[in-house]
Design a protein around this motif. Structure first.
Motif, PDB file in Angstrom:
ATOM      1  N   PHE A  56       0.778  -1.244   0.000  1.00 29.91           N
ATOM      2  CA  PHE A  56       0.000   0.000   0.000  1.00 29.91           C
ATOM      3  C   PHE A  56       0.806   1.289   0.000  1.00 29.91           C
ATOM      4  CE2 PHE A  56       0.095   1.292   4.486  1.00 29.91           C
ATOM      5  CZ  PHE A  56       0.397   0.105   5.141  1.00 29.91           C
ATOM      6  N   SER A  57       2.106   1.208   0.234  1.00 31.82           N
ATOM      7  CA  SER A  57       2.939   2.420   0.121  1.00 31.82           C
ATOM      8  C   SER A  57       4.395   2.004  -0.017  1.00 31.82           C
ATOM      9  CB  SER A  57       2.796   3.286   1.376  1.00 31.82           C
ATOM     10  OG  SER A  57       3.828   4.263   1.408  1.00 31.82           O
ATOM     11  N   ASN A  58       5.116   2.699  -0.900  1.00 33.97           N
ATOM     12  CA  ASN A  58       6.553   2.402  -0.994  1.00 33.97           C
ATOM     13  C   ASN A  58       7.401   3.560  -0.472  1.00 33.97           C
ATOM     14  OD1 ASN A  58       6.437   4.225  -3.073  1.00 33.97           O
ATOM     15  ND2 ASN A  58       7.328   2.887  -4.634  1.00 33.97           N
ATOM     16  N   TYR A  59       6.766   4.468   0.279  1.00 31.96           N
ATOM     17  CA  TYR A  59       7.565   5.467   1.008  1.00 31.96           C
ATOM     18  C   TYR A  59       8.216   4.765   2.182  1.00 31.96           C
ATOM     19  CZ  TYR A  59       5.616   9.416  -1.526  1.00 31.96           C
ATOM     20  OH  TYR A  59       5.281  10.298  -2.497  1.00 31.96           O
ATOM     21  N   ASN A  63      16.758   2.976   5.354  1.00 30.95           N
ATOM     22  CA  ASN A  63      17.710   3.077   4.255  1.00 30.95           C
ATOM     23  C   ASN A  63      18.500   1.777   4.073  1.00 30.95           C
ATOM     24  OD1 ASN A  63      18.475   4.818   2.248  1.00 30.95           O
ATOM     25  ND2 ASN A  63      20.190   5.693   3.410  1.00 30.95           N
ATOM     26  N   CYS A  64      17.829   0.640   4.200  1.00 33.56           N
ATOM     27  CA  CYS A  64      18.495  -0.657   4.123  1.00 33.56           C
ATOM     28  C   CYS A  64      19.235  -0.801   2.784  1.00 33.56           C
ATOM     29  CB  CYS A  64      17.473  -1.783   4.282  1.00 33.56           C
ATOM     30  SG  CYS A  64      16.462  -1.585   5.768  1.00 33.56           S
ATOM     31  N   CYS A  65      20.487  -1.222   2.875  1.00 34.20           N
ATOM     32  CA  CYS A  65      21.353  -1.226   1.692  1.00 34.20           C
ATOM     33  C   CYS A  65      20.901  -2.201   0.606  1.00 34.20           C
ATOM     34  CB  CYS A  65      22.780  -1.560   2.089  1.00 34.20           C
ATOM     35  SG  CYS A  65      23.514  -0.279   3.103  1.00 34.20           S
ATOM     36  N   ARG A  70      14.565   1.886  -0.488  1.00 30.04           N
ATOM     37  CA  ARG A  70      15.280   2.609   0.580  1.00 30.04           C
ATOM     38  C   ARG A  70      15.162   4.117   0.358  1.00 30.04           C
ATOM     39  NH1 ARG A  70      20.855   3.697  -0.448  1.00 30.04           N
ATOM     40  NH2 ARG A  70      21.407   2.859   1.598  1.00 30.04           N
ATOM     41  N   ARG A  71      15.226   4.846   1.444  1.00 32.02           N
ATOM     42  CA  ARG A  71      15.044   6.304   1.439  1.00 32.02           C
ATOM     43  C   ARG A  71      15.913   6.999   0.388  1.00 32.02           C
ATOM     44  NH1 ARG A  71      16.865   7.210   6.718  1.00 32.02           N
ATOM     45  NH2 ARG A  71      18.922   7.811   5.997  1.00 32.02           N
ATOM     46  N   ASP A  72      17.177   6.602   0.277  1.00 35.53           N
ATOM     47  CA  ASP A  72      18.095   7.318  -0.608  1.00 35.53           C
ATOM     48  C   ASP A  72      17.946   6.957  -2.079  1.00 35.53           C
ATOM     49  OD1 ASP A  72      19.105   8.726   1.461  1.00 35.53           O
ATOM     50  OD2 ASP A  72      21.062   7.714   1.535  1.00 35.53           O
ATOM     51  N   ASN A  73      17.077   6.043  -2.422  1.00 28.40           N
ATOM     52  CA  ASN A  73      16.879   5.750  -3.845  1.00 28.40           C
ATOM     53  C   ASN A  73      15.949   6.797  -4.450  1.00 28.40           C
ATOM     54  OD1 ASN A  73      16.612   4.837  -6.409  1.00 28.40           O
ATOM     55  ND2 ASN A  73      15.525   2.943  -5.873  1.00 28.40           N
ATOM     56  N   SER A 105       4.003  -2.292   3.609  1.00 29.67           N
ATOM     57  CA  SER A 105       4.481  -0.999   3.111  1.00 29.67           C
ATOM     58  C   SER A 105       5.888  -0.753   3.615  1.00 29.67           C
ATOM     59  CB  SER A 105       3.574   0.136   3.613  1.00 29.67           C
ATOM     60  OG  SER A 105       3.735   0.319   5.001  1.00 29.67           O
ATOM     61  N   GLY A 106       6.507   0.291   3.081  1.00 31.66           N
ATOM     62  CA  GLY A 106       7.720   0.814   3.698  1.00 31.66           C
ATOM     63  C   GLY A 106       7.327   1.449   5.025  1.00 31.66           C
ATOM     64  N   GLU A 107       8.303   1.937   5.765  1.00 32.92           N
ATOM     65  CA  GLU A 107       7.974   2.624   7.024  1.00 32.92           C
ATOM     66  C   GLU A 107       7.559   4.043   6.671  1.00 32.92           C
ATOM     67  OE1 GLU A 107      10.609   2.142  10.328  1.00 32.92           O
ATOM     68  OE2 GLU A 107      10.762  -0.023  10.074  1.00 32.92           O
ATOM     69  N   ASP A 108       6.259   4.202   6.416  1.00 34.06           N
ATOM     70  CA  ASP A 108       5.698   5.450   5.893  1.00 34.06           C
ATOM     71  C   ASP A 108       4.990   6.198   7.017  1.00 34.06           C
ATOM     72  OD1 ASP A 108       4.371   7.464   4.609  1.00 34.06           O
ATOM     73  OD2 ASP A 108       3.329   6.165   3.158  1.00 34.06           O
TER      74      ASP A 108
END
Ligand code: 5AD
Ligand code: FES
Length: 347
Positions: A56-59, A63-65, A70-73, A105-108
């Motif tokens: 339901f969300s990919n936010y 920042n898992c490598c 991941r946040r930085d992508n 989801s990601g941790e949104d």
């Protein structure tokens, strides 16, 4: 090796060195997978439980490598479904016959406790089991979701090698992840955990530890899948793709925890076009078909080559249903909680 497999099948107990020996040995692979299949049949039966996966969300604030969202992508196209859309996805899954939804989801941070509990309450009205897979939260948050009706929670430990974990999950703490698992268990969730196999720098011995960890904390479900490198992550050039080792890890987990639920993971099918069926014949008894609709299926890209991104929820249900029947298995009609099969067959 034969003796070790026999011991595992009879006593459901092996030491770390014994597990590592089995993981190292290449000649006994088929015998190991077959023993896990027999144990699966005896303890959880022929039913394969289907869980409808809603991504339901990919936010994600983490920042898992290894992970494509991941946040930085910055190249990842981000999306989040509206609460009403999530509820509609669940209703559509119920209509297709699913008895469980997995909300992943990601941790949104958009999904506050108020928003999520409201969604959970609505889905619980549909008489579905609700599984959450939304990462690390506080005890109070886990409690609020449980009170709203959530039945299960999935949180992989990823690896029990602490040093490796801290290298691959910058800013995160292995001890906190363990705290989360303990909190979830104490709140009465059916607890799912799991790991990746083939991470760069991961030893066979630490994979043996992963299996013993599942047993020690008493997981009700263990999802084990191969690590698949994603080009837009720091691990782009890592090797990964350890299909057979993942299968063997899963098979030993079945031998040591005979009555838990074990999914045939999507990552396995990504590496082998028959991966889920091979897994179902090697100890697995659960499949989590994707019921996310439209373009979002592609955008939830934890790793490349994810299967079914151009398919529809209805097509996946038909496809996997036919595959399951083709190997002589049946599709579970209940919610598929741990231990149901044994209870029914003891009476
Ligand atoms: N390859 C395989 N599995 C991955 N996951 C995340 N990134 C990858 C990858 N590159 C897994 C993690 C996570 C789960 C939702 O997906 O184990 O817990
Ligand atoms: Fe999606 Fe087969 S499960 S097309």
């Amino acid at each position: 090796m034969r003796l070790l497999i026999e011991k595992a099948e009879k006593t459901h107990s092996l030491g770390k060195d014994e597990i590592a020996a089995l993981l190292h040995d290449e000649d006994s692979t088929q015998a190991l997978l077959q023993a896990a299949d027999r144990t699966r049949a005896a303890f959880v039966g022929q039913d394969v439980h289907l869980r409808a996966l809603i991504e339901f969300s990919n936010y994600c604030r983490q920042n898992c490598c290894y992970c494509g969202i991941r946040r930085d992508n910055k190249q990842a196209d981000r999306y989040r479904l509206k609460p009403q859309e999530i509820i509609m996805h669940a209703a559509a899954a119920a209509k297709m016959g699913y008895r469980t939804v997995v909300m992943q989801s990601g941790e949104d941070v958009y999904f506050t406790v108020d928003r999520l509990t409201e969604i959970i309450r609505e889905i619980k009205k549909m008489d579905m089991a609700v599984t959450l897979s939304i990462g690390e939260k506080s005890y109070e948050e886990y409690q609020a979701y449980r009170n709203a009706g959530a039945d299960r929670y999935l949180l992989r430990i990823e690896t029990t090698d602490k040093e490796l974990y801290h290298r691959l999950d910058p800013g995160m703490s292995w001890d906190n992840r363990c705290r989360c698992l303990m909190d979830l268990k104490s709140l009465g969730y059916e607890l799912g955990s799991g790991s990746m196999v083939g991470l760069p720098g991961q030893s066979i011995e630490s994979i043996a530890d992963d299996i013993l960890f599942f047993k020690k904390i008493g997981v009700d479900m263990a999802g084990i899948g191969p690590f698949i490198p994603h080009a837009q992550t720091p691990l782009a050039d890592a090797e990964g793709r350890a299909f057979t080792l993942s299968l063997k890890t899963m098979a030993i987990t079945r031998l040591l925890m005979p009555d838990i639920n074990i999914p045939a993971t999507t990552a396995m099918e990504t590496l082998n076009p028959n991966g889920r069926i091979i897994a179902l014949n090697s100890g697995a008894n659960v499949v989590m078909p994707n019921v996310t609709q439209g373009e979002y299926r592609k955008m939830y890209e934890l790793y490349p080559g994810k299967i079914c991104v151009n398919d529809t929820p209805a097509r996946c249900r038909t496809c996997i249903g036919a595959k399951i029947l083709s190997i002589g298995r049946t599709i579970g009609s209940g919610k598929g909680f741990r231990g149901e099969f044994l209870k029914e067959n003891q009476q």
